[in-house]
Design a protein around this motif. Structure first.
Motif, PDB file in Angstrom:
ATOM      1  N   ALA A 138      27.386  36.686  42.330  1.00  0.00           N
ATOM      2  CA  ALA A 138      27.205  38.017  42.918  1.00  0.00           C
ATOM      3  C   ALA A 138      26.016  38.684  42.245  1.00  0.00           C
ATOM      4  O   ALA A 138      25.993  38.856  41.028  1.00  0.00           O
ATOM      5  N   VAL A 139      25.014  39.059  43.039  1.00  0.00           N
ATOM      6  CA  VAL A 139      23.837  39.722  42.482  1.00  0.00           C
ATOM      7  C   VAL A 139      24.150  41.217  42.385  1.00  0.00           C
ATOM      8  O   VAL A 139      24.405  41.873  43.393  1.00  0.00           O
ATOM      9  N   VAL A 140      24.180  41.709  41.158  1.00  0.00           N
ATOM     10  CA  VAL A 140      24.557  43.111  40.917  1.00  0.00           C
ATOM     11  C   VAL A 140      23.435  43.884  40.218  1.00  0.00           C
ATOM     12  O   VAL A 140      23.682  44.813  39.468  1.00  0.00           O
ATOM     13  N   LYS A 141      22.197  43.460  40.483  1.00  0.00           N
ATOM     14  CA  LYS A 141      21.051  44.195  39.918  1.00  0.00           C
ATOM     15  C   LYS A 141      20.976  45.576  40.574  1.00  0.00           C
ATOM     16  O   LYS A 141      21.663  45.828  41.570  1.00  0.00           O
ATOM     17  N   ALA A 142      20.090  46.425  40.048  1.00  0.00           N
ATOM     18  CA  ALA A 142      19.914  47.785  40.585  1.00  0.00           C
ATOM     19  C   ALA A 142      21.266  48.488  40.766  1.00  0.00           C
ATOM     20  O   ALA A 142      21.581  48.998  41.842  1.00  0.00           O
TER      21      ALA A 142
ATOM     22  N   ALA B 236      24.204  47.300  41.025  1.00  0.00           N
ATOM     23  CA  ALA B 236      24.955  46.680  42.127  1.00  0.00           C
ATOM     24  C   ALA B 236      24.534  47.281  43.471  1.00  0.00           C
ATOM     25  O   ALA B 236      25.359  47.738  44.257  1.00  0.00           O
ATOM     26  N   TYR B 237      23.214  47.241  43.712  1.00  0.00           N
ATOM     27  CA  TYR B 237      22.645  47.764  44.951  1.00  0.00           C
ATOM     28  C   TYR B 237      23.195  49.182  45.214  1.00  0.00           C
ATOM     29  O   TYR B 237      23.611  49.524  46.321  1.00  0.00           O
ATOM     30  N   GLY B 238      23.212  49.969  44.128  1.00  0.00           N
ATOM     31  CA  GLY B 238      23.633  51.363  44.251  1.00  0.00           C
ATOM     32  C   GLY B 238      25.137  51.577  44.255  1.00  0.00           C
ATOM     33  O   GLY B 238      25.595  52.721  44.238  1.00  0.00           O
TER      34      GLY B 238
ATOM     35  N   ILE C 257      20.713  36.460  33.669  1.00  0.00           N
ATOM     36  CA  ILE C 257      19.610  37.428  33.747  1.00  0.00           C
ATOM     37  C   ILE C 257      18.411  36.740  34.419  1.00  0.00           C
ATOM     38  O   ILE C 257      17.888  35.751  33.904  1.00  0.00           O
ATOM     39  N   MET C 258      17.988  37.288  35.555  1.00  0.00           N
ATOM     40  CA  MET C 258      16.912  36.650  36.312  1.00  0.00           C
ATOM     41  C   MET C 258      15.538  37.171  35.897  1.00  0.00           C
ATOM     42  O   MET C 258      14.522  36.642  36.303  1.00  0.00           O
ATOM     43  N   GLY C 259      15.524  38.252  35.114  1.00  0.00           N
ATOM     44  CA  GLY C 259      14.236  38.856  34.791  1.00  0.00           C
ATOM     45  C   GLY C 259      14.070  39.267  33.351  1.00  0.00           C
ATOM     46  O   GLY C 259      14.024  38.452  32.455  1.00  0.00           O
TER      47      GLY C 259
ATOM     48  N   THR D 125      14.789  28.332  41.838  1.00  0.00           N
ATOM     49  CA  THR D 125      13.559  28.957  42.314  1.00  0.00           C
ATOM     50  C   THR D 125      13.955  30.084  43.254  1.00  0.00           C
ATOM     51  O   THR D 125      15.137  30.248  43.561  1.00  0.00           O
ATOM     52  N   HIS D 126      12.995  30.878  43.679  1.00  0.00           N
ATOM     53  CA  HIS D 126      13.279  31.949  44.633  1.00  0.00           C
ATOM     54  C   HIS D 126      12.401  31.736  45.858  1.00  0.00           C
ATOM     55  O   HIS D 126      11.210  31.460  45.737  1.00  0.00           O
ATOM     56  N   LEU D 127      13.022  31.831  47.034  1.00  0.00           N
ATOM     57  CA  LEU D 127      12.289  31.565  48.271  1.00  0.00           C
ATOM     58  C   LEU D 127      11.682  32.873  48.800  1.00  0.00           C
ATOM     59  O   LEU D 127      12.333  33.919  48.794  1.00  0.00           O
TER      60      LEU D 127
ATOM     61  N   ALA E  84      18.959  29.756  46.747  1.00  0.00           N
ATOM     62  CA  ALA E  84      19.168  30.591  47.941  1.00  0.00           C
ATOM     63  C   ALA E  84      19.700  31.980  47.640  1.00  0.00           C
ATOM     64  O   ALA E  84      20.622  32.148  46.847  1.00  0.00           O
ATOM     65  N   ASN E  85      19.120  32.979  48.289  1.00  0.00           N
ATOM     66  CA  ASN E  85      19.698  34.320  48.333  1.00  0.00           C
ATOM     67  C   ASN E  85      20.531  34.412  49.616  1.00  0.00           C
ATOM     68  O   ASN E  85      20.820  33.374  50.238  1.00  0.00           O
ATOM     69  N   SER E  86      20.900  35.614  50.023  1.00  0.00           N
ATOM     70  CA  SER E  86      21.744  35.750  51.228  1.00  0.00           C
ATOM     71  C   SER E  86      21.103  35.078  52.444  1.00  0.00           C
ATOM     72  O   SER E  86      21.726  34.243  53.108  1.00  0.00           O
ATOM     73  N   ALA E  87      19.864  35.459  52.733  1.00  0.00           N
ATOM     74  CA  ALA E  87      19.223  34.967  53.955  1.00  0.00           C
ATOM     75  C   ALA E  87      19.112  33.448  53.932  1.00  0.00           C
ATOM     76  O   ALA E  87      19.487  32.766  54.897  1.00  0.00           O
TER      77      ALA E  87
ATOM     78  N   VAL F  80      24.764  29.750  45.124  1.00  0.00           N
ATOM     79  CA  VAL F  80      23.891  30.684  45.847  1.00  0.00           C
ATOM     80  C   VAL F  80      23.944  32.031  45.135  1.00  0.00           C
ATOM     81  O   VAL F  80      24.954  32.372  44.527  1.00  0.00           O
ATOM     82  N   ARG F  81      22.849  32.753  45.215  1.00  0.00           N
ATOM     83  CA  ARG F  81      22.789  34.078  44.576  1.00  0.00           C
ATOM     84  C   ARG F  81      22.820  35.115  45.697  1.00  0.00           C
ATOM     85  O   ARG F  81      21.826  35.351  46.369  1.00  0.00           O
ATOM     86  N   ILE F  82      24.003  35.696  45.902  1.00  0.00           N
ATOM     87  CA  ILE F  82      24.197  36.579  47.059  1.00  0.00           C
ATOM     88  C   ILE F  82      24.251  38.037  46.626  1.00  0.00           C
ATOM     89  O   ILE F  82      25.096  38.420  45.822  1.00  0.00           O
ATOM     90  N   GLY F  83      23.345  38.818  47.181  1.00  0.00           N
ATOM     91  CA  GLY F  83      23.367  40.248  46.928  1.00  0.00           C
ATOM     92  C   GLY F  83      23.785  40.989  48.180  1.00  0.00           C
ATOM     93  O   GLY F  83      24.981  41.209  48.438  1.00  0.00           O
ATOM     94  N   ILE F  84      22.814  41.298  49.013  1.00  0.00           N
ATOM     95  CA  ILE F  84      22.984  42.253  50.113  1.00  0.00           C
ATOM     96  C   ILE F  84      24.200  41.964  51.005  1.00  0.00           C
ATOM     97  O   ILE F  84      24.894  42.880  51.427  1.00  0.00           O
ATOM     98  N   MET F  85      24.494  40.698  51.277  1.00  0.00           N
ATOM     99  CA  MET F  85      25.601  40.398  52.200  1.00  0.00           C
ATOM    100  C   MET F  85      26.966  40.716  51.604  1.00  0.00           C
ATOM    101  O   MET F  85      27.891  41.089  52.327  1.00  0.00           O
TER     102      MET F  85
ATOM    103  N   ASN G   6      17.045  48.509  53.827  1.00  0.00           N
ATOM    104  CA  ASN G   6      18.423  48.738  53.367  1.00  0.00           C
ATOM    105  C   ASN G   6      18.484  48.712  51.846  1.00  0.00           C
ATOM    106  O   ASN G   6      19.099  49.552  51.213  1.00  0.00           O
ATOM    107  N   TYR G   7      17.845  47.684  51.304  1.00  0.00           N
ATOM    108  CA  TYR G   7      17.844  47.445  49.861  1.00  0.00           C
ATOM    109  C   TYR G   7      17.340  48.687  49.118  1.00  0.00           C
ATOM    110  O   TYR G   7      17.872  49.079  48.092  1.00  0.00           O
ATOM    111  N   GLU G   8      16.278  49.269  49.672  1.00  0.00           N
ATOM    112  CA  GLU G   8      15.634  50.413  49.019  1.00  0.00           C
ATOM    113  C   GLU G   8      16.536  51.633  49.033  1.00  0.00           C
ATOM    114  O   GLU G   8      16.692  52.320  48.023  1.00  0.00           O
TER     115      GLU G   8
HETATM  116  C1  PLP Z   1      17.730  39.961  44.416  1.00  0.00           C
HETATM  117  C2  PLP Z   1      17.732  38.499  44.301  1.00  0.00           C
HETATM  118  C3  PLP Z   1      18.649  37.722  45.016  1.00  0.00           C
HETATM  119  C4  PLP Z   1      19.621  38.310  46.025  1.00  0.00           C
HETATM  120  O1  PLP Z   1      18.979  38.604  47.228  1.00  0.00           O
HETATM  121  P1  PLP Z   1      19.790  39.120  48.517  1.00  0.00           P
HETATM  122  O2  PLP Z   1      18.796  39.113  49.613  1.00  0.00           O
HETATM  123  O3  PLP Z   1      20.248  40.493  48.190  1.00  0.00           O
HETATM  124  O4  PLP Z   1      20.931  38.189  48.727  1.00  0.00           O
HETATM  125  C5  PLP Z   1      18.656  36.363  44.770  1.00  0.00           C
HETATM  126  N1  PLP Z   1      17.791  35.798  43.906  1.00  0.00           N
HETATM  127  C6  PLP Z   1      16.880  36.509  43.217  1.00  0.00           C
HETATM  128  C7  PLP Z   1      15.953  35.823  42.273  1.00  0.00           C
HETATM  129  C8  PLP Z   1      16.817  37.875  43.396  1.00  0.00           C
HETATM  130  O5  PLP Z   1      15.906  38.590  42.728  1.00  0.00           O
END
Ligand code: PLP
Length: 385
Positions: free
Chosen positions: A33-37, A39-41, A82-84, A164-166, A205-208, A221-226, A366-368
């Motif tokens: 679960a991506v909970v940066k920012a 947790a997307y607010g 931690i991704m960053g 990696t990040h797509l 992979a992120n959500s998309a 998978v690293r899922i945030g927005i969904m 949406n993210y913003e």
């Molecule tokens: C923010 C982020 C995600 C999550 O992206 P969503 O589109 O919200 O699923 C996955 N991977 C990395 C590296 C990110 O920075």
């Protein structure tokens, strides 16, 4: 309500989203679960225990600070990644707590190794590959340098992942760029394997990407927005829903944001409302003052454009969005009064103000919109009945 506004998280919606994503993504793939920012607010401290309760046990954040907030919110120890950003000073605590982190350049690896040695422990790292986004990650040369550093320091390093990040999986126009990235990723993975380095989790992979490129799901998978109930883009939603009989959106929004009327005023025809001259009353109108503004995350570009719900009716935001207040035209609600509930995001009986409604108007993602929701707004949880 003692607060000027309040954000509520709906547990049942969260449970629905987690169940849907688990079912679609498959039980052999871990969902981080991506909970940066914040947790997307939504609020890290409020949402992490809910995710735990409903079967999530892996978390991704951007920074050390966020990682610590997740760490302190977890009822049981589970991986945090931690991704960053981690400052050198925070690296030691990161390693001590077993928090995992991306290695996106060789300097980061050297710093991690020196602290792991001083602690006489292993750093849990994810090697991040530069595959074509050109943002962060090791290119082939740097990967080779990393490999020799790892080989020389095997007692101090645990390769938790290779990732990696797509770049833009939410848009079909990036299709060939993404395919190239996936190919480069596989080539780099082969190099790792030739060197007897077998990362525990492969994840890209992120959500998309999880939906548009199923083969990108790999081990995790690293899922945030969904998870929060939003599709990454309309394109991704349409692609999903296209060949289904049931066109209903399977995701539910978790967050709602509500305030109340602070004051009511009559404004005469020909008078201006709020700062400047942007809103001129064309007739006698009745206005409601609402104690949220751009300091709370209500974008100034919603001046004269935003909509809110009061007494099950849509009302327009008139005049400019102020730092802490907005004004709405409530002429259509004769008995509107101080204390009436105001829905800024979310539902009131049959009607709903969606984040997308106000992100479209104000040209934000949406993210913003979510990420801008002020941390000072109180968050509560509406527990499942
Ligand atoms: C923010 C982020 C995600 C999550 O992206 P969503 O589109 O919200 O699923 C996955 N991977 C990395 C590296 C990110 O920075």
């Amino acid at each position: 309500m003692t607060e000027s506004s309040i954000i509520t998280l709906d547990e049942e919606s969260l449970q629905n989203n987690v169940a849907f994503l688990k079912k679609k993504i498959g039980k052999h793939v871990i969902i981080s679960a991506v909970v940066k920012a914040n947790a997307y607010g939504h609020g890290i401290e409020q949402i992490v225990p809910l995710f735990e309760k409903h079967g999530i046990n892996h978390y991704s954040v951007f920074s050390y600070k966020e990682a610590i907030r997740v760490y302190n919110s977890l009822p049981a120890p589970h991986p945090i990644m931690i991704m960053g950003w981690i400052s050198d000073e925070d690296m030691i605590d990161t390693i001590k707590k077993g928090i995992e982190f991306f290695i996106f350049n060789t300097e980061r690896l050297q710093v991690a190794l020196s602290y792991a040695k001083s602690l006489n422990t292993k750093a849990n790292i994810h090697l991040e590959a530069e595959t074509g986004m050109n943002r962060s990650g090791l290119n082939m040369n740097e990967l080779n340098q990393a490999i020799s550093l790892i080989k020389d320091n095997e007692d101090y390093i645990n390769i938790a992942g290779f990732c990696t990040h797509l770049a833009g999986a939410e848009s079909i126009s990036n299709h060939s760029r993404i395919q190239k990235q996936l190919k480069r990723y596989q080539q780099m993975l082969t190099v790792l394997k030739k060197n007897d380095i077998n990362p525990q989790y492969r994840h890209v992979a992120n959500s998309a990407a999880s939906f548009v490129y199923p083969k990108a799901r790999m081990d995790m998978v690293r899922i945030g927005i969904m998870l929060y109930g939003f599709w990454s883009s309309t394109e991704v939603f349409i692609q999903y829903i296209n060949n289904r009989a049931n066109k209903k959106d399977p995701l539910d929004r978790i967050l709602s944001w509500k305030s109340q009327i602070m004051s009511i005023k009559e404004v005469k025809c020909g008078e201006f409302v709020s700062y400047g001259l942007s809103y001129l009353a064309q007739t006698n109108i009745k206005t409601a003052l609402i104690p949220i503004g751009y300091a709370s995350g209500y974008n100034r570009s919603l001046s004269n454009k935003g909509i809110i719900l009061i007494q099950d009716q849509i009302c327009n935001v008139i005049g400019s969005v102020n730092m802490n207040m907005i004004i709405a035209d409530v002429s259509n609600i004769p008995d509107a009064k101080v204390g009436d509930e105001v829905v800024i995001i979310g539902k009131q009986n049959g009607l709903e103000i969606k984040v997308s409604a106000f992100s479209d108007i104000s040209d934000q993602l949406n993210y913003e919109v979510l990420a801008h929701l002020s941390e000072s707004i109180k968050r509560t949880v509406a527990k499942k009945q």
